[in-house]
Design an enzyme around this catalytic site. Sequence first.
Site, short mmCIF file in Angstrom:
data_model
loop_
_atom_site.label_atom_id
_atom_site.label_comp_id
_atom_site.label_asym_id
_atom_site.label_seq_id
_atom_site.Cartn_x
_atom_site.Cartn_y
_atom_site.Cartn_z
N GLY A 71 0.78 -1.23 0.00
CA GLY A 71 0.00 0.00 0.00
C GLY A 71 0.81 1.27 0.00
N GLU A 87 4.75 -6.00 2.80
CA GLU A 87 4.95 -6.64 1.49
C GLU A 87 4.49 -5.70 0.38
OE1 GLU A 87 2.51 -10.07 2.44
OE2 GLU A 87 0.74 -9.03 1.65
N PRO A 88 5.12 -4.53 0.28
CA PRO A 88 4.73 -3.59 -0.77
C PRO A 88 5.20 -4.07 -2.14
CG PRO A 88 6.11 -2.55 0.93
CD PRO A 88 6.24 -4.02 1.07
N ARG A 126 -4.11 -0.13 -16.78
CA ARG A 126 -4.57 0.71 -15.67
C ARG A 126 -5.47 1.88 -16.07
NH1 ARG A 126 -1.83 3.25 -12.51
NH2 ARG A 126 -2.67 2.52 -10.55
N TYR A 144 -9.03 1.61 -14.39
CA TYR A 144 -9.25 2.41 -13.18
C TYR A 144 -9.34 3.91 -13.46
CZ TYR A 144 -6.67 -1.73 -11.39
OH TYR A 144 -6.21 -2.98 -11.12
N CYS A 189 -9.52 -2.14 -30.74
CA CYS A 189 -10.87 -1.79 -31.19
C CYS A 189 -11.84 -1.65 -30.02
CB CYS A 189 -11.36 -2.83 -32.17
SG CYS A 189 -10.30 -2.94 -33.60
N GLU A 190 -11.57 -0.76 -29.16
CA GLU A 190 -12.43 -0.45 -28.01
C GLU A 190 -12.19 1.02 -27.73
OE1 GLU A 190 -14.22 -2.49 -25.73
OE2 GLU A 190 -13.62 -4.45 -26.52
N TYR A 223 2.17 -3.24 -11.91
CA TYR A 223 0.87 -3.56 -12.49
C TYR A 223 0.81 -3.11 -13.96
CZ TYR A 223 0.25 -3.92 -7.50
OH TYR A 223 0.42 -4.24 -6.18
N1 LLP Z 1 0.03 -7.82 -0.60
C1 LLP Z 1 -1.14 -8.26 -1.09
C2 LLP Z 1 -1.81 -9.38 -0.46
C3 LLP Z 1 -1.71 -7.62 -2.21
O1 LLP Z 1 -2.86 -8.06 -2.69
C4 LLP Z 1 -1.02 -6.53 -2.82
C5 LLP Z 1 -1.61 -5.86 -3.97
C6 LLP Z 1 0.22 -6.12 -2.28
C7 LLP Z 1 0.70 -6.79 -1.16
C8 LLP Z 1 1.04 -5.01 -2.87
O2 LLP Z 1 0.38 -3.81 -2.82
P1 LLP Z 1 1.10 -2.42 -3.20
O3 LLP Z 1 2.25 -2.20 -2.25
O4 LLP Z 1 1.57 -2.50 -4.59
O5 LLP Z 1 0.03 -1.40 -2.99
N2 LLP Z 1 -3.69 -3.35 -10.03
C9 LLP Z 1 -3.80 -2.26 -9.11
C10 LLP Z 1 -3.20 -2.58 -7.74
C11 LLP Z 1 -3.78 -3.85 -7.14
C12 LLP Z 1 -3.18 -4.18 -5.81
C13 LLP Z 1 -3.45 -5.62 -5.53
N3 LLP Z 1 -2.78 -6.09 -4.38
C14 LLP Z 1 -3.14 -1.03 -9.74
O6 LLP Z 1 -2.72 -1.12 -10.88
O7 LLP Z 1 -3.09 0.03 -9.13
#
Ligand code: LLP
Length: 424
Positions: A234, A276-277, A314, A318, A344-345, A374
């Site tokens: 996060g 776990e970022p 993305r 989103y 084609c969208e 991502y």
């Molecule tokens: N741990 C778990 C269990 C997760 O599901 C995720 C991301 C992370 C860690 C890593 O999160 P981060 O540090 O990257 O925020 N596709 C979306 C983001 C989806 C996040 C899914 N889970 C995007 O493109 O913004």
Amino acid sequence: MQIVNKQIQFEGVPAAVIAEKYGTPTYVYEEKRIRENFRRAVAAFTKHYPNFRMFYAIKCCNNLAVANILRQEGAGIDAASVNEILLAKAIGLGGEDVMFSGNFLSDDDIRQGLESGVIFNLDDASLLPRVLKFGKPELISFRINPGFGDSGIGEFVTNAGPKAKFGIHPEHVVAAYKAAKDAGIKRFGAHMMPGSCMTDPEYFARVTGMLMDIIGKTGRELGIEFEFVDLGGGLGIPYKEGDETLDIDKTAQRIAETFRTKVAEYGLKPPRLMMEPARYFVGDAGYIVGRVHAIKDSYQRIVGTDVGMNTLARPAMYGSYHHILVNGREDEARKPVGLCGQICENTDFWVKHRPLAEGIAVGDLVVVENAGAYGYTMSYQYNGRLRPAEVLVSEGKHYLVRERETFEDLVRNVHVPAHLAPKV
Ligand code: LLP
């Protein structure tokens, strides 16, 4: 990334060299930037809470070259599926260096997850009897929905709170650990992943406090200790000019303060703190180099590139913003245009109105920023468009780390029954 004599470079490698050698679109990752991002985060957390371990959520960029950089820096791996456990094993990580946080798993996933010997993080108490069918893990962790989450990407990536599919409801947490304890499991951890791309230290403190209240009460009631608490990912990055930059030191400090306070309040034996970022490590270290192939003057001017929703999902998924640079023209005056890919969208018309260099022309290279997380992992083959190449740059050198797909990849697993095959 730097601009030298108008030319965009990645760690000293010109975008034009990447395009010439590997074609477009191509994902480019900067090794140095990934290392710097990781070191900055680890330094902040260990400063405020020395018993700390960093994992990398490999879902955001699963190229093994990138994962190996983070392994060299000391990261464990957070895996969302059995195949991601196998990716971790492919870089030499297993056991308690890997956290398996799947959700709505099949029996097959559960069996393979258990057999892999990594930390099993269960998304619900209902999984426990299914795990026990295959064997008894020594250590178990549960993913807890602390009742609140938030995200800089909007509701799309808010992974906790009443609307989320993830984690155990706060009121069911005691029962979950009790069932594990009653089954004879001796070692426990806890986990959450409340949301993605957040930049407010107080958000992290608040949600950590909520999780720790649940864990504290559970520990007290059941007389169990938690070896670790994993706060998920996060950690956010800015995408758009004016977006907040995460103060990593302040974030780590506020998390550690809250964590210690709650550990003391509930009389817990201090657990190891884990995170776990993903985005924070590779998001701003990744780019897409694409090319302008056509420009149309219709209701507005539309610049057509080979970077589409299939390359970078993305924006279409989103509504996300990604900054775009035009190679050789960043010092020109700007004029608003639209920009799209070749799909084609109409969701592929992913920039509706953006001031870009006014001289932008067919043949120009565009560079899309913040595409490391991502990006490639969410790309797909729609319209028969193939996945791009991935290139790592390091100290002026460039390495092909994943080949561009070819037509063979499009039909690799396809079988046509004999009665349907054309006669040749
Ligand atoms: N741990 C778990 C269990 C997760 O599901 C995720 C991301 C992370 C860690 C890593 O999160 P981060 O540090 O990257 O925020 N596709 C979306 C983001 C989806 C996040 C899914 N889970 C995007 O493109 O913004």
